[in-house]
Write a protein that holds these residues in place. Structure first.
Motif, short mmCIF file in Angstrom:
data_model
loop_
_atom_site.label_atom_id
_atom_site.label_comp_id
_atom_site.label_asym_id
_atom_site.label_seq_id
_atom_site.Cartn_x
_atom_site.Cartn_y
_atom_site.Cartn_z
N MET A 247 0.72 -1.29 -0.08
CA MET A 247 -0.11 0.19 0.01
C MET A 247 0.80 1.26 -0.15
O MET A 247 0.48 2.14 -0.50
N LEU A 248 1.92 1.23 0.54
CA LEU A 248 2.81 2.37 0.72
C LEU A 248 3.56 2.62 -0.48
O LEU A 248 3.75 3.81 -0.91
N PHE A 249 4.08 1.53 -1.21
CA PHE A 249 5.17 1.88 -2.31
C PHE A 249 4.66 1.34 -3.87
O PHE A 249 5.48 1.56 -4.68
N SER A 250 3.36 0.52 -3.72
CA SER A 250 3.35 0.20 -5.05
C SER A 250 2.73 1.45 -6.14
O SER A 250 1.78 2.14 -5.50
N ARG A 251 2.96 1.50 -7.30
CA ARG A 251 2.51 2.48 -8.19
C ARG A 251 1.06 2.14 -8.55
O ARG A 251 0.31 3.14 -8.93
N TYR A 252 0.50 1.06 -8.24
CA TYR A 252 -0.78 0.75 -8.83
C TYR A 252 -1.74 1.44 -7.90
O TYR A 252 -3.00 1.41 -7.92
N MET A 253 -1.31 1.82 -6.67
CA MET A 253 -2.07 2.37 -5.77
C MET A 253 -2.24 4.03 -6.07
O MET A 253 -3.01 4.80 -5.39
#
Length: 261
Positions: A247-253
């Motif tokens: 949740m903190l680092f994924s581009r897909y968020m």
């Protein structure tokens, strides 16, 4: 000691790397603000006014992978729907996960009436099982026809994470598209799978995503990204440590880059 490679007691290389990251972050944030207000790509305009269906494999896919698309469509005045093709019952938590899906979708602006779960014994939540293409295609096509859908959004051939169920969705859509079984005017956008490095760049992937070709590019504002994270936190049964890192680092968020079939 005279100043040299160590400057004021700090290694020069790490300092330069830090400065570069800060410069990139500043540029990424400026691009983010610009493109969040104006989605780009030849299909982005069509997507804004479409009767859209986001096709997922499991409860939590809608928040983990497709939040930028869902929120961008909602921002443009659309009312996207979600068709989830399993209850996510791999650990016998299917009923819990259905409720979590509704809660998550509510935070993403999707009412329960626009959220459908296909809970079929031959479409099990299992990372090693490829779903039957004909069976899956029949479910998807019926939903498209019954609801006058003219845009479907789902995974590409890589499935983002390589999950067999994700890839099965792409295979079914590819079959419907290649066999010309989709209703006239119904288009399919697939979510781009990227390499592991880019996957965890978060907002730093914005400049590269803007440079590379795509048919639709949706980027969330900081406020919308927090909204997507709140939606993901609705999936309490799935919040193991590595998903919190995701949740903190994924581009897909933050970013969805999509291509037309």
């Amino acid at each position: 000691m005279a100043a040299g490679w160590w400057g004021w007691g700090l290694p020069v290389l790490p300092v330069l790397v830090l400065v570069l990251v800060l410069v990139l972050l500043g540029g990424a944030r400026r691009l983010r603000r610009h493109f969040a207000a104006a989605p780009r790509g030849s299909a982005a305009g069509e997507a804004a006014g479409a009767r859209a269906l986001v096709l997922t494999a499991h409860p939590d896919d809608e928040a983990m992978f497709f939040a930028p698309t869902l929120l961008a469509l909602g921002r443009a005045g659309g009312r996207p729907a979600v068709l989830c093709c399993s209850a996510g019952n791999y650990y016998n938590q299917g009923e819990i996960r259905k409720k979590e899906l509704e809660q998550s979708c509510s935070l993403l602006g999707i009412p329960a009436s626009n959220v459908i779960v296909v809970d079929h014994r031959d479409l099990p939540d299992n990372p090693s099982v490829e779903w039957d293409t004909q069976l899956l295609a029949a479910f998807v096509l019926k939903h498209i026809e019954d609801n006058n859908i003219n845009l479907v959004v789902s995974f590409d051939a890589g499935g983002v994470s390589g999950h067999a169920n994700h890839i099965s969705l792409y295979t079914a859509l590819r079959y419907l598209h290649s066999e010309q079984k989709l209703p006239e005017g119904c288009r399919v956008l697939v979510l781009e799978s990227v390499n592991l490095f880019r996957k965890y760049l978060s907002v730093l992937d914005v400049p590269l995503s803007c440079l590379l070709p795509s048919d639709a590019l949706f980027i969330l504002t900081e406020e919308e990204t927090e909204q997507a994270r709140r939606a993901m936190r609705c999936h309490r049964s799935q919040l193991l440590w590595f998903r919190r890192v995701y949740m903190l680092f994924s581009r897909y968020m933050v970013i969805n880059s999509l291509r037309l079939l």
